[in-house]
Motif scaffolding. Sequence first.
Motif, PDB file in Angstrom:
ATOM      1  N   GLU A   1       0.999  -1.207   0.011  1.00 10.92           N
ATOM      2  CA  GLU A   1      -0.021  -0.001  -0.077  1.00 10.92           C
ATOM      3  C   GLU A   1       0.938   1.117  -0.112  1.00 10.92           C
ATOM      4  O   GLU A   1       0.490   2.328  -0.641  1.00 10.92           O
ATOM      5  CB  GLU A   1      -0.936   0.006   1.354  1.00 10.92           C
ATOM      6  CG  GLU A   1      -1.897   1.213   1.337  1.00 10.92           C
ATOM      7  CD  GLU A   1      -2.857   1.047   2.376  1.00 10.92           C
ATOM      8  OE1 GLU A   1      -3.442   1.917   2.826  1.00 10.92           O
ATOM      9  OE2 GLU A   1      -3.270  -0.044   3.095  1.00 10.92           O
ATOM     10  N   GLU A   2       1.931   1.198   0.729  1.00  8.56           N
ATOM     11  CA  GLU A   2       2.827   2.412   0.751  1.00  8.56           C
ATOM     12  C   GLU A   2       3.758   2.535  -0.346  1.00  8.56           C
ATOM     13  O   GLU A   2       4.174   3.674  -0.768  1.00  8.56           O
ATOM     14  CB  GLU A   2       3.628   2.312   2.153  1.00  8.56           C
ATOM     15  CG  GLU A   2       4.710   1.398   2.084  1.00  8.56           C
ATOM     16  CD  GLU A   2       4.336   0.015   2.459  1.00  8.56           C
ATOM     17  OE1 GLU A   2       5.071  -1.099   2.349  1.00  8.56           O
ATOM     18  OE2 GLU A   2       3.084  -0.101   2.611  1.00  8.56           O
ATOM     19  N   GLN A   3       3.882   1.819  -1.162  1.00 10.41           N
ATOM     20  CA  GLN A   3       4.688   1.806  -2.474  1.00 10.41           C
ATOM     21  C   GLN A   3       4.124   2.865  -3.594  1.00 10.41           C
ATOM     22  O   GLN A   3       2.903   2.665  -3.865  1.00 10.41           O
ATOM     23  CB  GLN A   3       4.937   0.388  -3.055  1.00 10.41           C
ATOM     24  CG  GLN A   3       5.965   0.580  -4.042  1.00 10.41           C
ATOM     25  CD  GLN A   3       6.810  -1.017  -4.398  1.00 10.41           C
ATOM     26  OE1 GLN A   3       6.481  -1.812  -3.652  1.00 10.41           O
ATOM     27  NE2 GLN A   3       7.401  -1.006  -5.511  1.00 10.41           N
ATOM     28  N   ARG A   4       4.873   3.606  -4.327  1.00 11.93           N
ATOM     29  CA  ARG A   4       4.485   4.733  -5.137  1.00 11.93           C
ATOM     30  C   ARG A   4       4.915   4.369  -6.428  1.00 11.93           C
ATOM     31  O   ARG A   4       4.505   4.829  -7.408  1.00 11.93           O
ATOM     32  CB  ARG A   4       4.779   6.046  -4.779  1.00 11.93           C
ATOM     33  CG  ARG A   4       3.930   6.555  -3.385  1.00 11.93           C
ATOM     34  CD  ARG A   4       2.670   6.598  -3.852  1.00 11.93           C
ATOM     35  NE  ARG A   4       1.785   7.113  -2.619  1.00 11.93           N
ATOM     36  CZ  ARG A   4       0.979   6.290  -1.644  1.00 11.93           C
ATOM     37  NH1 ARG A   4       1.163   4.704  -1.839  1.00 11.93           N
ATOM     38  NH2 ARG A   4       0.380   6.551  -0.836  1.00 11.93           N
ATOM     39  N   THR A   5       6.097   3.866  -6.656  1.00 19.19           N
ATOM     40  CA  THR A   5       6.632   3.369  -7.835  1.00 19.19           C
ATOM     41  C   THR A   5       7.449   2.216  -7.670  1.00 19.19           C
ATOM     42  O   THR A   5       8.170   1.817  -6.453  1.00 19.19           O
ATOM     43  CB  THR A   5       7.523   4.492  -8.544  1.00 19.19           C
ATOM     44  OG1 THR A   5       8.157   4.369  -9.676  1.00 19.19           O
ATOM     45  CG2 THR A   5       8.659   4.923  -7.531  1.00 19.19           C
ATOM     46  N   ASP A   6       7.835   1.440  -8.779  1.00 15.29           N
ATOM     47  CA  ASP A   6       8.842   0.281  -8.799  1.00 15.29           C
ATOM     48  C   ASP A   6      10.138   0.809  -9.325  1.00 15.29           C
ATOM     49  O   ASP A   6      10.917   0.050  -9.905  1.00 15.29           O
ATOM     50  CB  ASP A   6       8.261  -0.961  -9.457  1.00 15.29           C
ATOM     51  CG  ASP A   6       8.047  -0.847 -10.875  1.00 15.29           C
ATOM     52  OD1 ASP A   6       8.008   0.437 -11.633  1.00 15.29           O
ATOM     53  OD2 ASP A   6       7.677  -1.732 -11.621  1.00 15.29           O
ATOM     54  N   ASP A   7      10.263   1.918  -9.847  1.00 12.85           N
ATOM     55  CA  ASP A   7      11.490   2.406 -10.664  1.00 12.85           C
ATOM     56  C   ASP A   7      12.628   2.486  -9.566  1.00 12.85           C
ATOM     57  O   ASP A   7      12.534   2.837  -8.290  1.00 12.85           O
ATOM     58  CB  ASP A   7      11.370   3.745 -11.079  1.00 12.85           C
ATOM     59  CG  ASP A   7      12.053   4.127 -12.292  1.00 12.85           C
ATOM     60  OD1 ASP A   7      12.925   3.177 -12.615  1.00 12.85           O
ATOM     61  OD2 ASP A   7      12.160   5.436 -12.620  1.00 12.85           O
ATOM     62  N   ASP A   8      13.842   1.951 -10.013  1.00 15.27           N
ATOM     63  CA  ASP A   8      15.150   1.507  -9.137  1.00 15.27           C
ATOM     64  C   ASP A   8      15.564   2.996  -8.770  1.00 15.27           C
ATOM     65  O   ASP A   8      15.554   4.072  -9.396  1.00 15.27           O
ATOM     66  CB  ASP A   8      16.045   0.675  -9.766  1.00 15.27           C
ATOM     67  CG  ASP A   8      16.520   1.315 -10.839  1.00 15.27           C
ATOM     68  OD1 ASP A   8      17.634   2.197 -10.791  1.00 15.27           O
ATOM     69  OD2 ASP A   8      16.355   0.993 -12.025  1.00 15.27           O
ATOM     70  N   VAL A   9      16.226   3.198  -7.624  1.00 17.65           N
ATOM     71  CA  VAL A   9      16.571   4.380  -7.053  1.00 17.65           C
ATOM     72  C   VAL A   9      17.728   5.111  -8.360  1.00 17.65           C
ATOM     73  O   VAL A   9      17.666   6.394  -8.366  1.00 17.65           O
ATOM     74  CB  VAL A   9      17.427   4.338  -5.680  1.00 17.65           C
ATOM     75  CG1 VAL A   9      17.895   5.614  -5.320  1.00 17.65           C
ATOM     76  CG2 VAL A   9      16.177   3.921  -4.761  1.00 17.65           C
ATOM     77  N   GLU A  10      18.621   4.306  -8.599  1.00 21.79           N
ATOM     78  CA  GLU A  10      19.642   5.041  -9.549  1.00 21.79           C
ATOM     79  C   GLU A  10      19.073   5.562 -10.754  1.00 21.79           C
ATOM     80  O   GLU A  10      19.424   6.676 -11.184  1.00 21.79           O
ATOM     81  CB  GLU A  10      20.548   4.117 -10.067  1.00 21.79           C
ATOM     82  CG  GLU A  10      21.667   3.563  -8.775  1.00 21.79           C
ATOM     83  CD  GLU A  10      22.754   2.939  -9.264  1.00 21.79           C
ATOM     84  OE1 GLU A  10      23.206   2.899 -10.512  1.00 21.79           O
ATOM     85  OE2 GLU A  10      23.697   2.356  -8.565  1.00 21.79           O
ATOM     86  N   ARG A  11      18.005   5.068 -11.341  1.00 26.42           N
ATOM     87  CA  ARG A  11      17.386   5.735 -12.566  1.00 26.42           C
ATOM     88  C   ARG A  11      16.663   6.812 -12.049  1.00 26.42           C
ATOM     89  O   ARG A  11      16.670   7.875 -12.779  1.00 26.42           O
ATOM     90  CB  ARG A  11      16.370   4.454 -13.169  1.00 26.42           C
ATOM     91  CG  ARG A  11      15.969   5.187 -14.489  1.00 26.42           C
ATOM     92  CD  ARG A  11      15.445   4.049 -15.636  1.00 26.42           C
ATOM     93  NE  ARG A  11      14.292   3.780 -15.370  1.00 26.42           N
ATOM     94  CZ  ARG A  11      13.638   2.550 -15.956  1.00 26.42           C
ATOM     95  NH1 ARG A  11      14.049   2.138 -16.799  1.00 26.42           N
ATOM     96  NH2 ARG A  11      12.255   2.396 -15.480  1.00 26.42           N
ATOM     97  N   GLN A  12      16.223   6.922 -10.917  1.00 21.41           N
ATOM     98  CA  GLN A  12      15.400   8.126 -10.327  1.00 21.41           C
ATOM     99  C   GLN A  12      16.423   9.048 -10.141  1.00 21.41           C
ATOM    100  O   GLN A  12      16.196  10.400 -10.576  1.00 21.41           O
ATOM    101  CB  GLN A  12      14.568   7.740  -9.116  1.00 21.41           C
ATOM    102  CG  GLN A  12      13.361   6.815  -9.397  1.00 21.41           C
ATOM    103  CD  GLN A  12      12.768   6.814  -7.859  1.00 21.41           C
ATOM    104  OE1 GLN A  12      11.880   7.477  -7.467  1.00 21.41           O
ATOM    105  NE2 GLN A  12      12.879   5.378  -7.224  1.00 21.41           N
ATOM    106  N   ILE A  13      17.501   8.847  -9.553  1.00 18.36           N
ATOM    107  CA  ILE A  13      18.621  10.064  -9.473  1.00 18.36           C
ATOM    108  C   ILE A  13      18.943  10.458 -10.764  1.00 18.36           C
ATOM    109  O   ILE A  13      19.149  11.658 -11.027  1.00 18.36           O
ATOM    110  CB  ILE A  13      19.696   9.242  -8.934  1.00 18.36           C
ATOM    111  CG1 ILE A  13      19.324   9.012  -7.333  1.00 18.36           C
ATOM    112  CG2 ILE A  13      21.113  10.050  -8.892  1.00 18.36           C
ATOM    113  CD1 ILE A  13      20.583   8.285  -6.521  1.00 18.36           C
ATOM    114  N   ALA A  14      19.286   9.590 -11.840  1.00 16.79           N
ATOM    115  CA  ALA A  14      19.730  10.059 -13.262  1.00 16.79           C
ATOM    116  C   ALA A  14      18.632  10.928 -13.751  1.00 16.79           C
ATOM    117  O   ALA A  14      18.716  11.863 -14.228  1.00 16.79           O
ATOM    118  CB  ALA A  14      19.918   8.846 -14.059  1.00 16.79           C
ATOM    119  N   GLU A  15      17.250  10.469 -13.753  1.00 24.12           N
ATOM    120  CA  GLU A  15      16.328  11.351 -14.236  1.00 24.12           C
ATOM    121  C   GLU A  15      16.260  12.726 -13.552  1.00 24.12           C
ATOM    122  O   GLU A  15      15.933  13.580 -14.165  1.00 24.12           O
ATOM    123  CB  GLU A  15      14.990  10.559 -14.184  1.00 24.12           C
ATOM    124  CG  GLU A  15      14.880   9.240 -15.094  1.00 24.12           C
ATOM    125  CD  GLU A  15      14.950   9.887 -16.509  1.00 24.12           C
ATOM    126  OE1 GLU A  15      13.836   9.878 -16.953  1.00 24.12           O
ATOM    127  OE2 GLU A  15      15.806  10.085 -17.005  1.00 24.12           O
TER     128      GLU A  15
END
Length: 305
Positions: free
Chosen positions: A184-198
């Motif tokens: 329920e608490e999860q908002r995305t399944d994108d990995d952290v490194e890709r979120q940082i790069a973006e």
Amino acid sequence: MTAPDEQPYRSGFACLVGRPNAGKTTLTNAMVGTKVGIVSNRPQTTRHAIRGVLTRPGGQLVLVDTPGLHKPKSLLGRRLNDVVRDTLADVDVIVFCVPADQPVGAGDRFIARQLKEFTAPVVVVVTKTDAASKKQIAEQLMAASSLVEAAEVVPVSAVAGDQVELLEDLLVGLLPEGPPMYPEEQRTDDDVERQIAELIREAALEKVYEEVPHSLAVTVEELVRRPDPKKPGAELVEVHALLHVERQTQKPMLLGRGGEMIKRIGTEARAGLEQLLGARVHLDLHVTVLGEWQDDPKKLNRLGY
């Protein structure tokens, strides 16, 4: 087993599709309630299928924000279109975004033709209604209705929050019955490194000249977590990232005079990274030239496309 007077729990995937800069990511972020994808006024900002998870008492909606479907001019463009088509083939609902502030054009009609290949119900969303007059919105609703056979046509402003909740209700109602797929608490399944790069790429897109955005890619080369010497008990995250451009002439645009531009990019990106990571961030950015990477399969693979 669901009691007779209870609505069944529903869960599934809805893919947002539209031409570049149609407001897909802004709408995804608004429905999820937090930033899961980067936003800029540059076309083709989104380069991956980004999943945002919306969990409600009656269901869980996984929104898949996709790159803008377009007529490609590079191998990167063809791969981005493949991402969209692969996603469309495996979702429960298709959300076709058509901006209210721009006339329906060849790009919208191109997408409408592509959607005929898929069996999922289509909801047409006229986006950016806050940027259009009532007359424009009415005309766009009519024009959008003629593009595809749609289950519903809904005008929405993600920025103002107009009809966002109504759209959520509608999409959840079109999902199949089933249990939640994410906590329920999860908002995305994108990995952290890709979120940082973006987030770094988003900061750069806001600063650089017109010719750089399509040629810009970001990779995280190293991510180190260590105790923060300035805050006992807290964490310091060291991020070392590369900004890749295609031509030597583009490198000075990102660096700026005396490194001023890259410092501004770093300052802007750091704020988003610290919010994402919940820690103080030391950000080390370097610019490198990766010649004509948009048309080189090996270089695209290296960059994660």
